[in-house]
Design an enzyme around this catalytic site. Sequence first.
Site, PDB file in Angstrom:
ATOM      1  N   SER A   1       0.819  -1.221   0.000  1.00 13.11           N
ATOM      2  CA  SER A   1       0.000   0.000   0.000  1.00 13.11           C
ATOM      3  C   SER A   1       0.849   1.265   0.000  1.00 13.11           C
ATOM      4  O   SER A   1       0.350   2.335  -0.348  1.00 13.11           O
ATOM      5  CB  SER A   1      -0.951   0.009   1.203  1.00 13.11           C
TER       6      SER A   1
ATOM      7  N   HIS B   1       9.771  -1.656   2.029  1.00 13.43           N
ATOM      8  CA  HIS B   1       9.817  -1.823   3.494  1.00 13.43           C
ATOM      9  C   HIS B   1       9.721  -3.290   3.852  1.00 13.43           C
ATOM     10  O   HIS B   1       9.042  -4.063   3.175  1.00 13.43           O
ATOM     11  CB  HIS B   1       8.715  -1.015   4.182  1.00 13.43           C
TER      12      HIS B   1
ATOM     13  N   HIS C   1       8.392  -5.661   6.854  1.00 16.25           N
ATOM     14  CA  HIS C   1       7.610  -5.730   8.093  1.00 16.25           C
ATOM     15  C   HIS C   1       8.287  -6.736   9.036  1.00 16.25           C
ATOM     16  O   HIS C   1       8.607  -7.858   8.622  1.00 16.25           O
ATOM     17  CB  HIS C   1       6.201  -6.274   7.830  1.00 16.25           C
TER      18      HIS C   1
HETATM   19  P1  AMP Z   1       2.274  -2.360   2.936  1.00 14.88           P
HETATM   20  O1  AMP Z   1       0.797  -2.615   2.938  1.00 14.88           O
HETATM   21  O2  AMP Z   1       3.117  -3.599   2.899  1.00 14.88           O
HETATM   22  O3  AMP Z   1       2.676  -1.364   1.879  1.00 14.88           O
HETATM   23  O4  AMP Z   1       2.609  -1.718   4.348  1.00 14.88           O
HETATM   24  C1  AMP Z   1       2.504  -0.366   4.606  1.00 14.88           C
HETATM   25  C2  AMP Z   1       2.436  -0.237   6.091  1.00 14.88           C
HETATM   26  O5  AMP Z   1       2.682   1.112   6.432  1.00 14.88           O
HETATM   27  C3  AMP Z   1       1.075  -0.593   6.704  1.00 14.88           C
HETATM   28  O6  AMP Z   1       1.238  -1.663   7.626  1.00 14.88           O
HETATM   29  C4  AMP Z   1       0.631   0.697   7.373  1.00 14.88           C
HETATM   30  O7  AMP Z   1      -0.037   0.478   8.591  1.00 14.88           O
HETATM   31  C5  AMP Z   1       1.953   1.408   7.583  1.00 14.88           C
HETATM   32  N1  AMP Z   1       1.883   2.850   7.684  1.00 14.88           N
HETATM   33  C6  AMP Z   1       1.194   3.707   6.892  1.00 14.88           C
HETATM   34  N2  AMP Z   1       1.397   4.976   7.276  1.00 14.88           N
HETATM   35  C7  AMP Z   1       2.254   4.932   8.334  1.00 14.88           C
HETATM   36  C8  AMP Z   1       2.840   5.914   9.183  1.00 14.88           C
HETATM   37  N3  AMP Z   1       2.616   7.233   9.011  1.00 14.88           N
HETATM   38  N4  AMP Z   1       3.664   5.498  10.181  1.00 14.88           N
HETATM   39  C9  AMP Z   1       3.890   4.189  10.365  1.00 14.88           C
HETATM   40  N5  AMP Z   1       3.372   3.207   9.595  1.00 14.88           N
HETATM   41  C10 AMP Z   1       2.558   3.574   8.597  1.00 14.88           C
END
Ligand code: AMP
Length: 113
Positions: free
Chosen positions: A94, A99, A101
Amino acid sequence: MAETLFSKIVRGEIPCDKVYEDDTSLAFRDINPQAPTHILVIPKQDIEDVSKVEEDSGLMDHLMAVATKIARDEGIDEGGYRLVINKGANGGQSVDHLHIHILGGRQMIWPPG
Ligand code: AMP
């Protein structure tokens, strides 16, 4: 590549709950945690996803070393944890900034959703 909110976090324009930083990487707690420990490890460089990492750059080695160090520091190494990289729409990515996790502190299930 288009800038994402993670670039702004790297520059300090958006706050984060930082757990680790060095010259090339940053780690902070996920804003919507899916486990008792949920941390994101990102490169400071704008890289859209895992497929865009330059071959032989050593970047993924570094990010993985950072992730495993954080897991030890967070006390989740012994119980085990999961490292996840989502890539693209079907992968559930998203935020278009690479990144990793780190998910730990509970039993993970398989297969993931
Ligand atoms: P992905 O779906 O693998 O792209 O993971 C994106 C992650 O970023 C999700 O788990 C979100 O909860 C996290 N996320 C989005 N905005 C922020 C933020 N401002 N600070 C920390 N995490 C975030």
